[in-house]
Design a protein around this motif. Structure first.
Motif, PDB file in Angstrom:
ATOM      1  N   UNK A   1       0.825  -1.207   0.000  1.00 27.22           N
ATOM      2  CA  UNK A   1       0.000   0.000   0.000  1.00 27.22           C
ATOM      3  C   UNK A   1       0.855   1.252   0.000  1.00 27.22           C
ATOM      4  N   UNK A   2       0.303   2.328  -0.562  1.00 32.45           N
ATOM      5  CA  UNK A   2       0.969   3.623  -0.505  1.00 32.45           C
ATOM      6  C   UNK A   2       0.915   4.133   0.928  1.00 32.45           C
ATOM      7  N   UNK A   3       1.853   4.995   1.275  1.00 29.28           N
ATOM      8  CA  UNK A   3       1.929   5.531   2.633  1.00 29.28           C
ATOM      9  C   UNK A   3       0.694   6.354   2.968  1.00 29.28           C
ATOM     10  N   UNK A   4       0.190   6.175   4.184  1.00 30.42           N
ATOM     11  CA  UNK A   4      -0.878   7.013   4.709  1.00 30.42           C
ATOM     12  C   UNK A   4      -2.285   6.667   4.275  1.00 30.42           C
ATOM     13  N   UNK A   5      -2.484   5.552   3.567  1.00 30.41           N
ATOM     14  CA  UNK A   5      -3.836   5.198   3.127  1.00 30.41           C
ATOM     15  C   UNK A   5      -4.525   4.334   4.183  1.00 30.41           C
ATOM     16  N   UNK A   6      -5.860   4.327   4.137  1.00 31.52           N
ATOM     17  CA  UNK A   6      -6.641   3.441   4.983  1.00 31.52           C
ATOM     18  C   UNK A   6      -6.699   2.088   4.280  1.00 31.52           C
ATOM     19  N   UNK A   7      -5.992   1.102   4.802  1.00 31.72           N
ATOM     20  CA  UNK A   7      -5.847  -0.205   4.171  1.00 31.72           C
ATOM     21  C   UNK A   7      -7.207  -0.869   3.949  1.00 31.72           C
ATOM     22  N   UNK A   8      -8.092  -0.800   4.926  1.00 30.00           N
ATOM     23  CA  UNK A   8      -9.399  -1.445   4.806  1.00 30.00           C
ATOM     24  C   UNK A   8     -10.220  -0.827   3.671  1.00 30.00           C
ATOM     25  N   UNK A   9     -10.200   0.492   3.553  1.00 28.94           N
ATOM     26  CA  UNK A   9     -10.943   1.167   2.480  1.00 28.94           C
ATOM     27  C   UNK A   9     -10.366   0.817   1.111  1.00 28.94           C
ATOM     28  N   UNK A  10      -9.054   0.805   1.006  1.00 27.33           N
ATOM     29  CA  UNK A  10      -8.407   0.474  -0.266  1.00 27.33           C
ATOM     30  C   UNK A  10      -8.755  -0.956  -0.671  1.00 27.33           C
ATOM     31  N   UNK A  11      -8.730  -1.889   0.276  1.00 25.92           N
ATOM     32  CA  UNK A  11      -9.034  -3.279  -0.058  1.00 25.92           C
ATOM     33  C   UNK A  11     -10.505  -3.476  -0.418  1.00 25.92           C
ATOM     34  N   UNK A  12     -11.395  -2.693   0.166  1.00 26.96           N
ATOM     35  CA  UNK A  12     -12.807  -2.766  -0.242  1.00 26.96           C
ATOM     36  C   UNK A  12     -12.943  -2.342  -1.708  1.00 26.96           C
ATOM     37  N   UNK A  13     -12.237  -1.286  -2.106  1.00 28.34           N
ATOM     38  CA  UNK A  13     -12.253  -0.828  -3.502  1.00 28.34           C
ATOM     39  C   UNK A  13     -11.618  -1.882  -4.410  1.00 28.34           C
ATOM     40  N   UNK A  14     -10.514  -2.454  -3.964  1.00 25.55           N
ATOM     41  CA  UNK A  14      -9.828  -3.479  -4.759  1.00 25.55           C
ATOM     42  C   UNK A  14     -10.739  -4.690  -4.967  1.00 25.55           C
ATOM     43  N   UNK A  15     -11.464  -5.070  -3.919  1.00 25.89           N
ATOM     44  CA  UNK A  15     -12.385  -6.202  -4.004  1.00 25.89           C
ATOM     45  C   UNK A  15     -13.486  -5.920  -5.027  1.00 25.89           C
ATOM     46  N   UNK A  16     -14.035  -4.708  -4.990  1.00 23.80           N
ATOM     47  CA  UNK A  16     -15.064  -4.336  -5.965  1.00 23.80           C
ATOM     48  C   UNK A  16     -14.503  -4.364  -7.381  1.00 23.80           C
ATOM     49  N   UNK A  17     -13.272  -3.881  -7.561  1.00 26.09           N
ATOM     50  CA  UNK A  17     -12.639  -3.908  -8.874  1.00 26.09           C
ATOM     51  C   UNK A  17     -12.444  -5.342  -9.365  1.00 26.09           C
ATOM     52  N   UNK A  18     -12.102  -6.243  -8.470  1.00 24.16           N
ATOM     53  CA  UNK A  18     -11.928  -7.653  -8.841  1.00 24.16           C
ATOM     54  C   UNK A  18     -13.250  -8.278  -9.251  1.00 24.16           C
ATOM     55  N   UNK A  19     -14.305  -7.921  -8.559  1.00 23.53           N
ATOM     56  CA  UNK A  19     -15.632  -8.467  -8.875  1.00 23.53           C
ATOM     57  C   UNK A  19     -16.087  -8.055 -10.273  1.00 23.53           C
TER      58      UNK A  19
END
Length: 72
Positions: A44-62
């Motif tokens: 992850x990039x510095x300073x990001x909310x990991x949980x929010x980023x992974x929720x977006x990543x999951x949606x992108x994968x779907x």
């Protein structure tokens, strides 16, 4: 920060599509998905909310592979 997630994906081609979708997610520096081990490693990039980023990543994968799973 780096984290590893367990994934469920049916084929190597689908895994490659998921890896690209995660890499394109805002807040992700790099990602590697191994079809053999069914593990997704995300940097992850510095300073990001990991949980929010992974929720977006999951949606992108779907979008690219609707029957995939990432166990967050």
């Amino acid at each position: 920060m780096k984290k590893t997630y367990k994934v469920d994906v049916d084929c190597a081609n689908c895994a490659a599509k998921m890896e690209e979708a995660v890499k394109k997610t805002e807040g992700v520096k790099d990602a590697t998905l191994s079809f053999m081990t069914l593990k997704l490693k995300v940097e992850f990039e510095d300073g990001v909310n990991v949980d929010e980023v992974m929720q977006k990543a999951y949606k992108n994968c779907k979008v690219v592979e609707d029957d995939c799973e990432i166990y967050l």
